[in-house]
Enzyme design. Sequence first.
Site, PDB file in Angstrom:
ATOM      1  N   ASP A  13      -2.599   1.687  -6.041  1.00 54.02           N
ATOM      2  CA  ASP A  13      -1.801   3.175  -5.503  1.00 54.02           C
ATOM      3  C   ASP A  13      -0.956   4.095  -6.754  1.00 54.02           C
ATOM      4  OD1 ASP A  13      -2.779   3.397  -3.439  1.00 54.02           O
ATOM      5  OD2 ASP A  13      -1.074   3.127  -2.428  1.00 54.02           O
ATOM      6  N   LYS A 105      -8.816   2.593   0.004  1.00 45.06           N
ATOM      7  CA  LYS A 105      -8.404   2.631   0.833  1.00 45.06           C
ATOM      8  C   LYS A 105      -7.600   4.196   1.818  1.00 45.06           C
ATOM      9  CE  LYS A 105      -3.958   1.521  -0.946  1.00 45.06           C
ATOM     10  NZ  LYS A 105      -3.056   2.974   0.146  1.00 45.06           N
ATOM     11  N   CYS A 138       2.560   0.227   0.338  1.00 46.77           N
ATOM     12  CA  CYS A 138       0.798  -0.047  -0.137  1.00 46.77           C
ATOM     13  C   CYS A 138       0.978  -1.950  -0.713  1.00 46.77           C
ATOM     14  CB  CYS A 138       0.902   0.733  -0.316  1.00 46.77           C
ATOM     15  SG  CYS A 138       0.267   2.538   0.080  1.00 46.77           S
TER      16      CYS A 138
END
Length: 210
Positions: A13, A105, A138
């Site tokens: 991310d 994702k 995450c």
Amino acid sequence: MINPKYTALLVIDVQNDFCSSSGEMAKKNKDLSYIEETIPKIAKTIDQCRDTGMTIIFINTEHQQYTDSQTWGARGEAAKKVCTTEWGRQLYKLELKRTDIVVSKNRYSAFIGTNLDLILRSNKIEHLLFAGFTTNVCVESTVREGFMRDYSTITLSDCTASYSDVEHKHALHILSNYFGVVMTWKEVFEKLTHRNNQDYLNASSNNLSG
């Protein structure tokens, strides 16, 4: 010792919406200072991992209306906007190389609804290194599941960050006690088994301290 051939670096991310001052998290008044100071460390670690021949996997979040369930959407209206645009999903201050792998994702964990596990098994990966954001969401979610899938998990404390130092340190505490180990990249580097090229090692060691 850790063999780079059987190791993957997961970069999670590092995207505009999570990191940029124009991104959705900034619009939610999140403190980006810890993110910003971690980006150069991640970039240097990626380069050095590439030099060892290690597998590099970028894990990117993306959201669409057809992947957002009612439960997922209940997180709030602001959360629904994260990584829904092409710009928001783009990498922030990092560049892909031809040999890198990208996994998209739709949930916190990079294992949920993706082919990540298949990629890892197909490449005989045993050790997972984790970098990126945020440590307590995450990153932690993916580390936990990786550990429970019997991968050796190493969270890089200097290559991960959260929007507060409290959240970051709390996540590292949980991960180090229950879901693998927490180390700095320098500590991991010293355990790599590519030590057949002393010139490369000396140059890389100098870079680590730079």
